[in-house]
Write a protein that holds these residues in place. Sequence first.
Motif, PDB file in Angstrom:
ATOM      1  N   ALA A  97       0.823  -1.211   0.000  1.00 60.76           N
ATOM      2  CA  ALA A  97       0.000   0.000   0.000  1.00 60.76           C
ATOM      3  C   ALA A  97       0.859   1.264   0.000  1.00 60.76           C
ATOM      4  O   ALA A  97       0.651   2.188  -0.803  1.00 60.76           O
ATOM      5  CB  ALA A  97      -0.940  -0.008   1.199  1.00 60.76           C
ATOM      6  N   PHE A  98       1.838   1.299   0.896  1.00 66.60           N
ATOM      7  CA  PHE A  98       2.620   2.532   1.004  1.00 66.60           C
ATOM      8  C   PHE A  98       3.599   2.679  -0.163  1.00 66.60           C
ATOM      9  O   PHE A  98       3.845   3.790  -0.647  1.00 66.60           O
ATOM     10  CB  PHE A  98       3.353   2.576   2.348  1.00 66.60           C
ATOM     11  CG  PHE A  98       3.810   3.958   2.711  1.00 66.60           C
ATOM     12  CD1 PHE A  98       2.910   5.010   2.773  1.00 66.60           C
ATOM     13  CD2 PHE A  98       5.142   4.219   2.984  1.00 66.60           C
ATOM     14  CE1 PHE A  98       3.324   6.306   3.091  1.00 66.60           C
ATOM     15  CE2 PHE A  98       5.567   5.505   3.313  1.00 66.60           C
ATOM     16  CZ  PHE A  98       4.657   6.548   3.367  1.00 66.60           C
ATOM     17  N   ALA A  99       4.138   1.553  -0.650  1.00 69.19           N
ATOM     18  CA  ALA A  99       5.024   1.620  -1.814  1.00 69.19           C
ATOM     19  C   ALA A  99       4.254   2.141  -3.028  1.00 69.19           C
ATOM     20  O   ALA A  99       4.738   2.985  -3.788  1.00 69.19           O
ATOM     21  CB  ALA A  99       5.627   0.246  -2.111  1.00 69.19           C
ATOM     22  N   MET A 100       3.041   1.650  -3.213  1.00 72.32           N
ATOM     23  CA  MET A 100       2.205   2.126  -4.323  1.00 72.32           C
ATOM     24  C   MET A 100       1.969   3.624  -4.181  1.00 72.32           C
ATOM     25  O   MET A 100       2.096   4.384  -5.150  1.00 72.32           O
ATOM     26  CB  MET A 100       0.854   1.391  -4.330  1.00 72.32           C
ATOM     27  CG  MET A 100       0.928  -0.019  -4.856  1.00 72.32           C
ATOM     28  SD  MET A 100       1.039  -0.031  -6.659  1.00 72.32           S
ATOM     29  CE  MET A 100       1.068  -1.784  -6.981  1.00 72.32           C
ATOM     30  N   GLN A 101       1.621   4.041  -2.964  1.00 64.90           N
ATOM     31  CA  GLN A 101       1.343   5.459  -2.751  1.00 64.90           C
ATOM     32  C   GLN A 101       2.583   6.298  -3.071  1.00 64.90           C
ATOM     33  O   GLN A 101       2.501   7.318  -3.762  1.00 64.90           O
ATOM     34  CB  GLN A 101       0.891   5.685  -1.302  1.00 64.90           C
ATOM     35  CG  GLN A 101       0.300   7.065  -1.071  1.00 64.90           C
ATOM     36  CD  GLN A 101      -0.181   7.268   0.357  1.00 64.90           C
ATOM     37  OE1 GLN A 101      -0.027   6.392   1.213  1.00 64.90           O
ATOM     38  NE2 GLN A 101      -0.760   8.419   0.616  1.00 64.90           N
ATOM     39  N   MET A 102       3.742   5.849  -2.578  1.00 66.30           N
ATOM     40  CA  MET A 102       4.969   6.616  -2.819  1.00 66.30           C
ATOM     41  C   MET A 102       5.324   6.694  -4.304  1.00 66.30           C
ATOM     42  O   MET A 102       5.620   7.759  -4.833  1.00 66.30           O
ATOM     43  CB  MET A 102       6.150   5.979  -2.054  1.00 66.30           C
ATOM     44  CG  MET A 102       6.210   6.333  -0.585  1.00 66.30           C
ATOM     45  SD  MET A 102       7.647   5.594   0.229  1.00 66.30           S
ATOM     46  CE  MET A 102       8.991   6.595  -0.445  1.00 66.30           C
ATOM     47  N   VAL A 103       5.303   5.546  -4.976  1.00 63.67           N
ATOM     48  CA  VAL A 103       5.785   5.503  -6.368  1.00 63.67           C
ATOM     49  C   VAL A 103       4.777   6.121  -7.331  1.00 63.67           C
ATOM     50  O   VAL A 103       5.149   6.819  -8.277  1.00 63.67           O
ATOM     51  CB  VAL A 103       6.115   4.046  -6.772  1.00 63.67           C
ATOM     52  CG1 VAL A 103       6.417   3.948  -8.265  1.00 63.67           C
ATOM     53  CG2 VAL A 103       7.307   3.530  -5.959  1.00 63.67           C
ATOM     54  N   LEU A 104       3.484   5.890  -7.094  1.00 62.25           N
ATOM     55  CA  LEU A 104       2.476   6.409  -8.032  1.00 62.25           C
ATOM     56  C   LEU A 104       2.229   7.906  -7.854  1.00 62.25           C
ATOM     57  O   LEU A 104       1.835   8.591  -8.798  1.00 62.25           O
ATOM     58  CB  LEU A 104       1.160   5.639  -7.880  1.00 62.25           C
ATOM     59  CG  LEU A 104       1.244   4.129  -8.156  1.00 62.25           C
ATOM     60  CD1 LEU A 104      -0.140   3.502  -8.100  1.00 62.25           C
ATOM     61  CD2 LEU A 104       1.915   3.829  -9.493  1.00 62.25           C
ATOM     62  N   SER A 105       2.476   8.411  -6.650  1.00 60.49           N
ATOM     63  CA  SER A 105       2.253   9.848  -6.419  1.00 60.49           C
ATOM     64  C   SER A 105       3.536  10.660  -6.477  1.00 60.49           C
ATOM     65  O   SER A 105       3.517  11.853  -6.754  1.00 60.49           O
ATOM     66  CB  SER A 105       1.599  10.070  -5.048  1.00 60.49           C
ATOM     67  OG  SER A 105       2.545   9.850  -4.014  1.00 60.49           O
ATOM     68  N   GLY A 106       4.671  10.019  -6.198  1.00 61.85           N
ATOM     69  CA  GLY A 106       5.930  10.763  -6.106  1.00 61.85           C
ATOM     70  C   GLY A 106       6.029  11.592  -4.842  1.00 61.85           C
ATOM     71  O   GLY A 106       6.867  12.486  -4.733  1.00 61.85           O
ATOM     72  N   MET A 107       5.165  11.284  -3.855  1.00 63.03           N
ATOM     73  CA  MET A 107       5.109  12.062  -2.614  1.00 63.03           C
ATOM     74  C   MET A 107       6.431  12.009  -1.844  1.00 63.03           C
ATOM     75  O   MET A 107       7.222  11.085  -2.007  1.00 63.03           O
ATOM     76  CB  MET A 107       4.008  11.501  -1.698  1.00 63.03           C
ATOM     77  CG  MET A 107       4.362  10.126  -1.134  1.00 63.03           C
ATOM     78  SD  MET A 107       2.967   9.259  -0.381  1.00 63.03           S
ATOM     79  CE  MET A 107       3.052   9.864   1.283  1.00 63.03           C
ATOM     80  N   ARG A 108       6.625  13.026  -1.008  1.00 57.73           N
ATOM     81  CA  ARG A 108       7.784  13.021  -0.121  1.00 57.73           C
ATOM     82  C   ARG A 108       7.390  12.445   1.240  1.00 57.73           C
ATOM     83  O   ARG A 108       6.266  12.653   1.705  1.00 57.73           O
ATOM     84  CB  ARG A 108       8.321  14.434   0.051  1.00 57.73           C
ATOM     85  CG  ARG A 108       8.978  14.935  -1.228  1.00 57.73           C
ATOM     86  CD  ARG A 108       9.554  16.311  -1.005  1.00 57.73           C
ATOM     87  NE  ARG A 108      10.106  16.823  -2.249  1.00 57.73           N
ATOM     88  CZ  ARG A 108      10.558  18.051  -2.408  1.00 57.73           C
ATOM     89  NH1 ARG A 108      10.502  18.916  -1.395  1.00 57.73           N
ATOM     90  NH2 ARG A 108      11.054  18.432  -3.565  1.00 57.73           N
TER      91      ARG A 108
END
Length: 258
Positions: free
Chosen positions: A154-165
């Motif tokens: 879940a968090f990897a998807m969020q990080m990679v798909l959004s580019g969030m910091r």
Amino acid sequence: MTYDDIDVTRPAERVCHIRINRPEVRNALRTQTLTEIADALAVAAADETVGAVVISGDSKAFAAGADIREMASLGAVGVWRSGRPAQWQRIADFEKPLIGAVNGYCLGGGCELALACDLLIAGEDAVFGQPEIKLGILPGAGGTQRLIRAVGKAFAMQMVLSGMRVDAATAERRGLVAETVPADKALPRALEVAADIAGNAPLALAAAKKALNQAFETPLSAGLDFERQCLALLSASEDRNEGIAAFLEKRKPVFRGR
Ligand code: CO8
């Protein structure tokens, strides 16, 4: 060996420190930087007086990613032939403990370098992220594969798909970093952890690192089998006898990597 993009020092017994030194571009990783890191690790691998390596950037950045200017000049064939994958593989193949001390920006290829470390000590100022999606690409140096293993889907998807910091506290909560400390303590703490680890038996360290990483490569039964074989192999080592003798004699062991 002399380097342009990194500094290599020996700040403590059995500890080698590689500092990425391109502050003018927030320690962006051009191909030469990666090659020098891999070269320095190869030297450390061959040096029996090195037990563990710490890699860091500076107070502003661990590394702000691949060098976008260098990469921009490369087309598909250029990226394919850039030699970067081979350098990443050399870094991943390093058998001794590799500890990342992270301050400031740790983005893109910088985050992938951090993910290639065995454990991370982060300053409270550390900022992690895989912003490649914002450049129209994806993490291409292990980011999709290692991040998901570190923090889950879940968090990897969020990080990679959004580019969030991601700030240091969140990174620690998510399992990306082992410890978060005040910003000015990240490097000293990483060196302390490295010195502690480096005092252990070299063969056992190499086997333990390999066995732990096998958990990402194999089914449980094969991983357990590998672990048992490592234990049997280590049981034939001089250091294992020394470790047990030192315990029984209530003294500090003297390991020799034999
Ligand atoms: N590559 C090259 N130069 C960089 C990089 C980088 N990754 N990051 C920063 N720099 C340079 C800046 O261009 C700037 O140079 P100059 O002074 O000549 O303008 C200098 O470093 C200082 O940067 P800033 O002024 O932006 O400093 P700030 O402290 O304001 O911001 C940031 C720092 C937040 C790190 C910001 O510079 C930034 O967002 N950098 C890019 C981060 C990023 O997107 N990283 C991912 C890169 S992509 C990747 O790693 C995977 C493969 C890339 C393939 C690309 C194919 C096109």
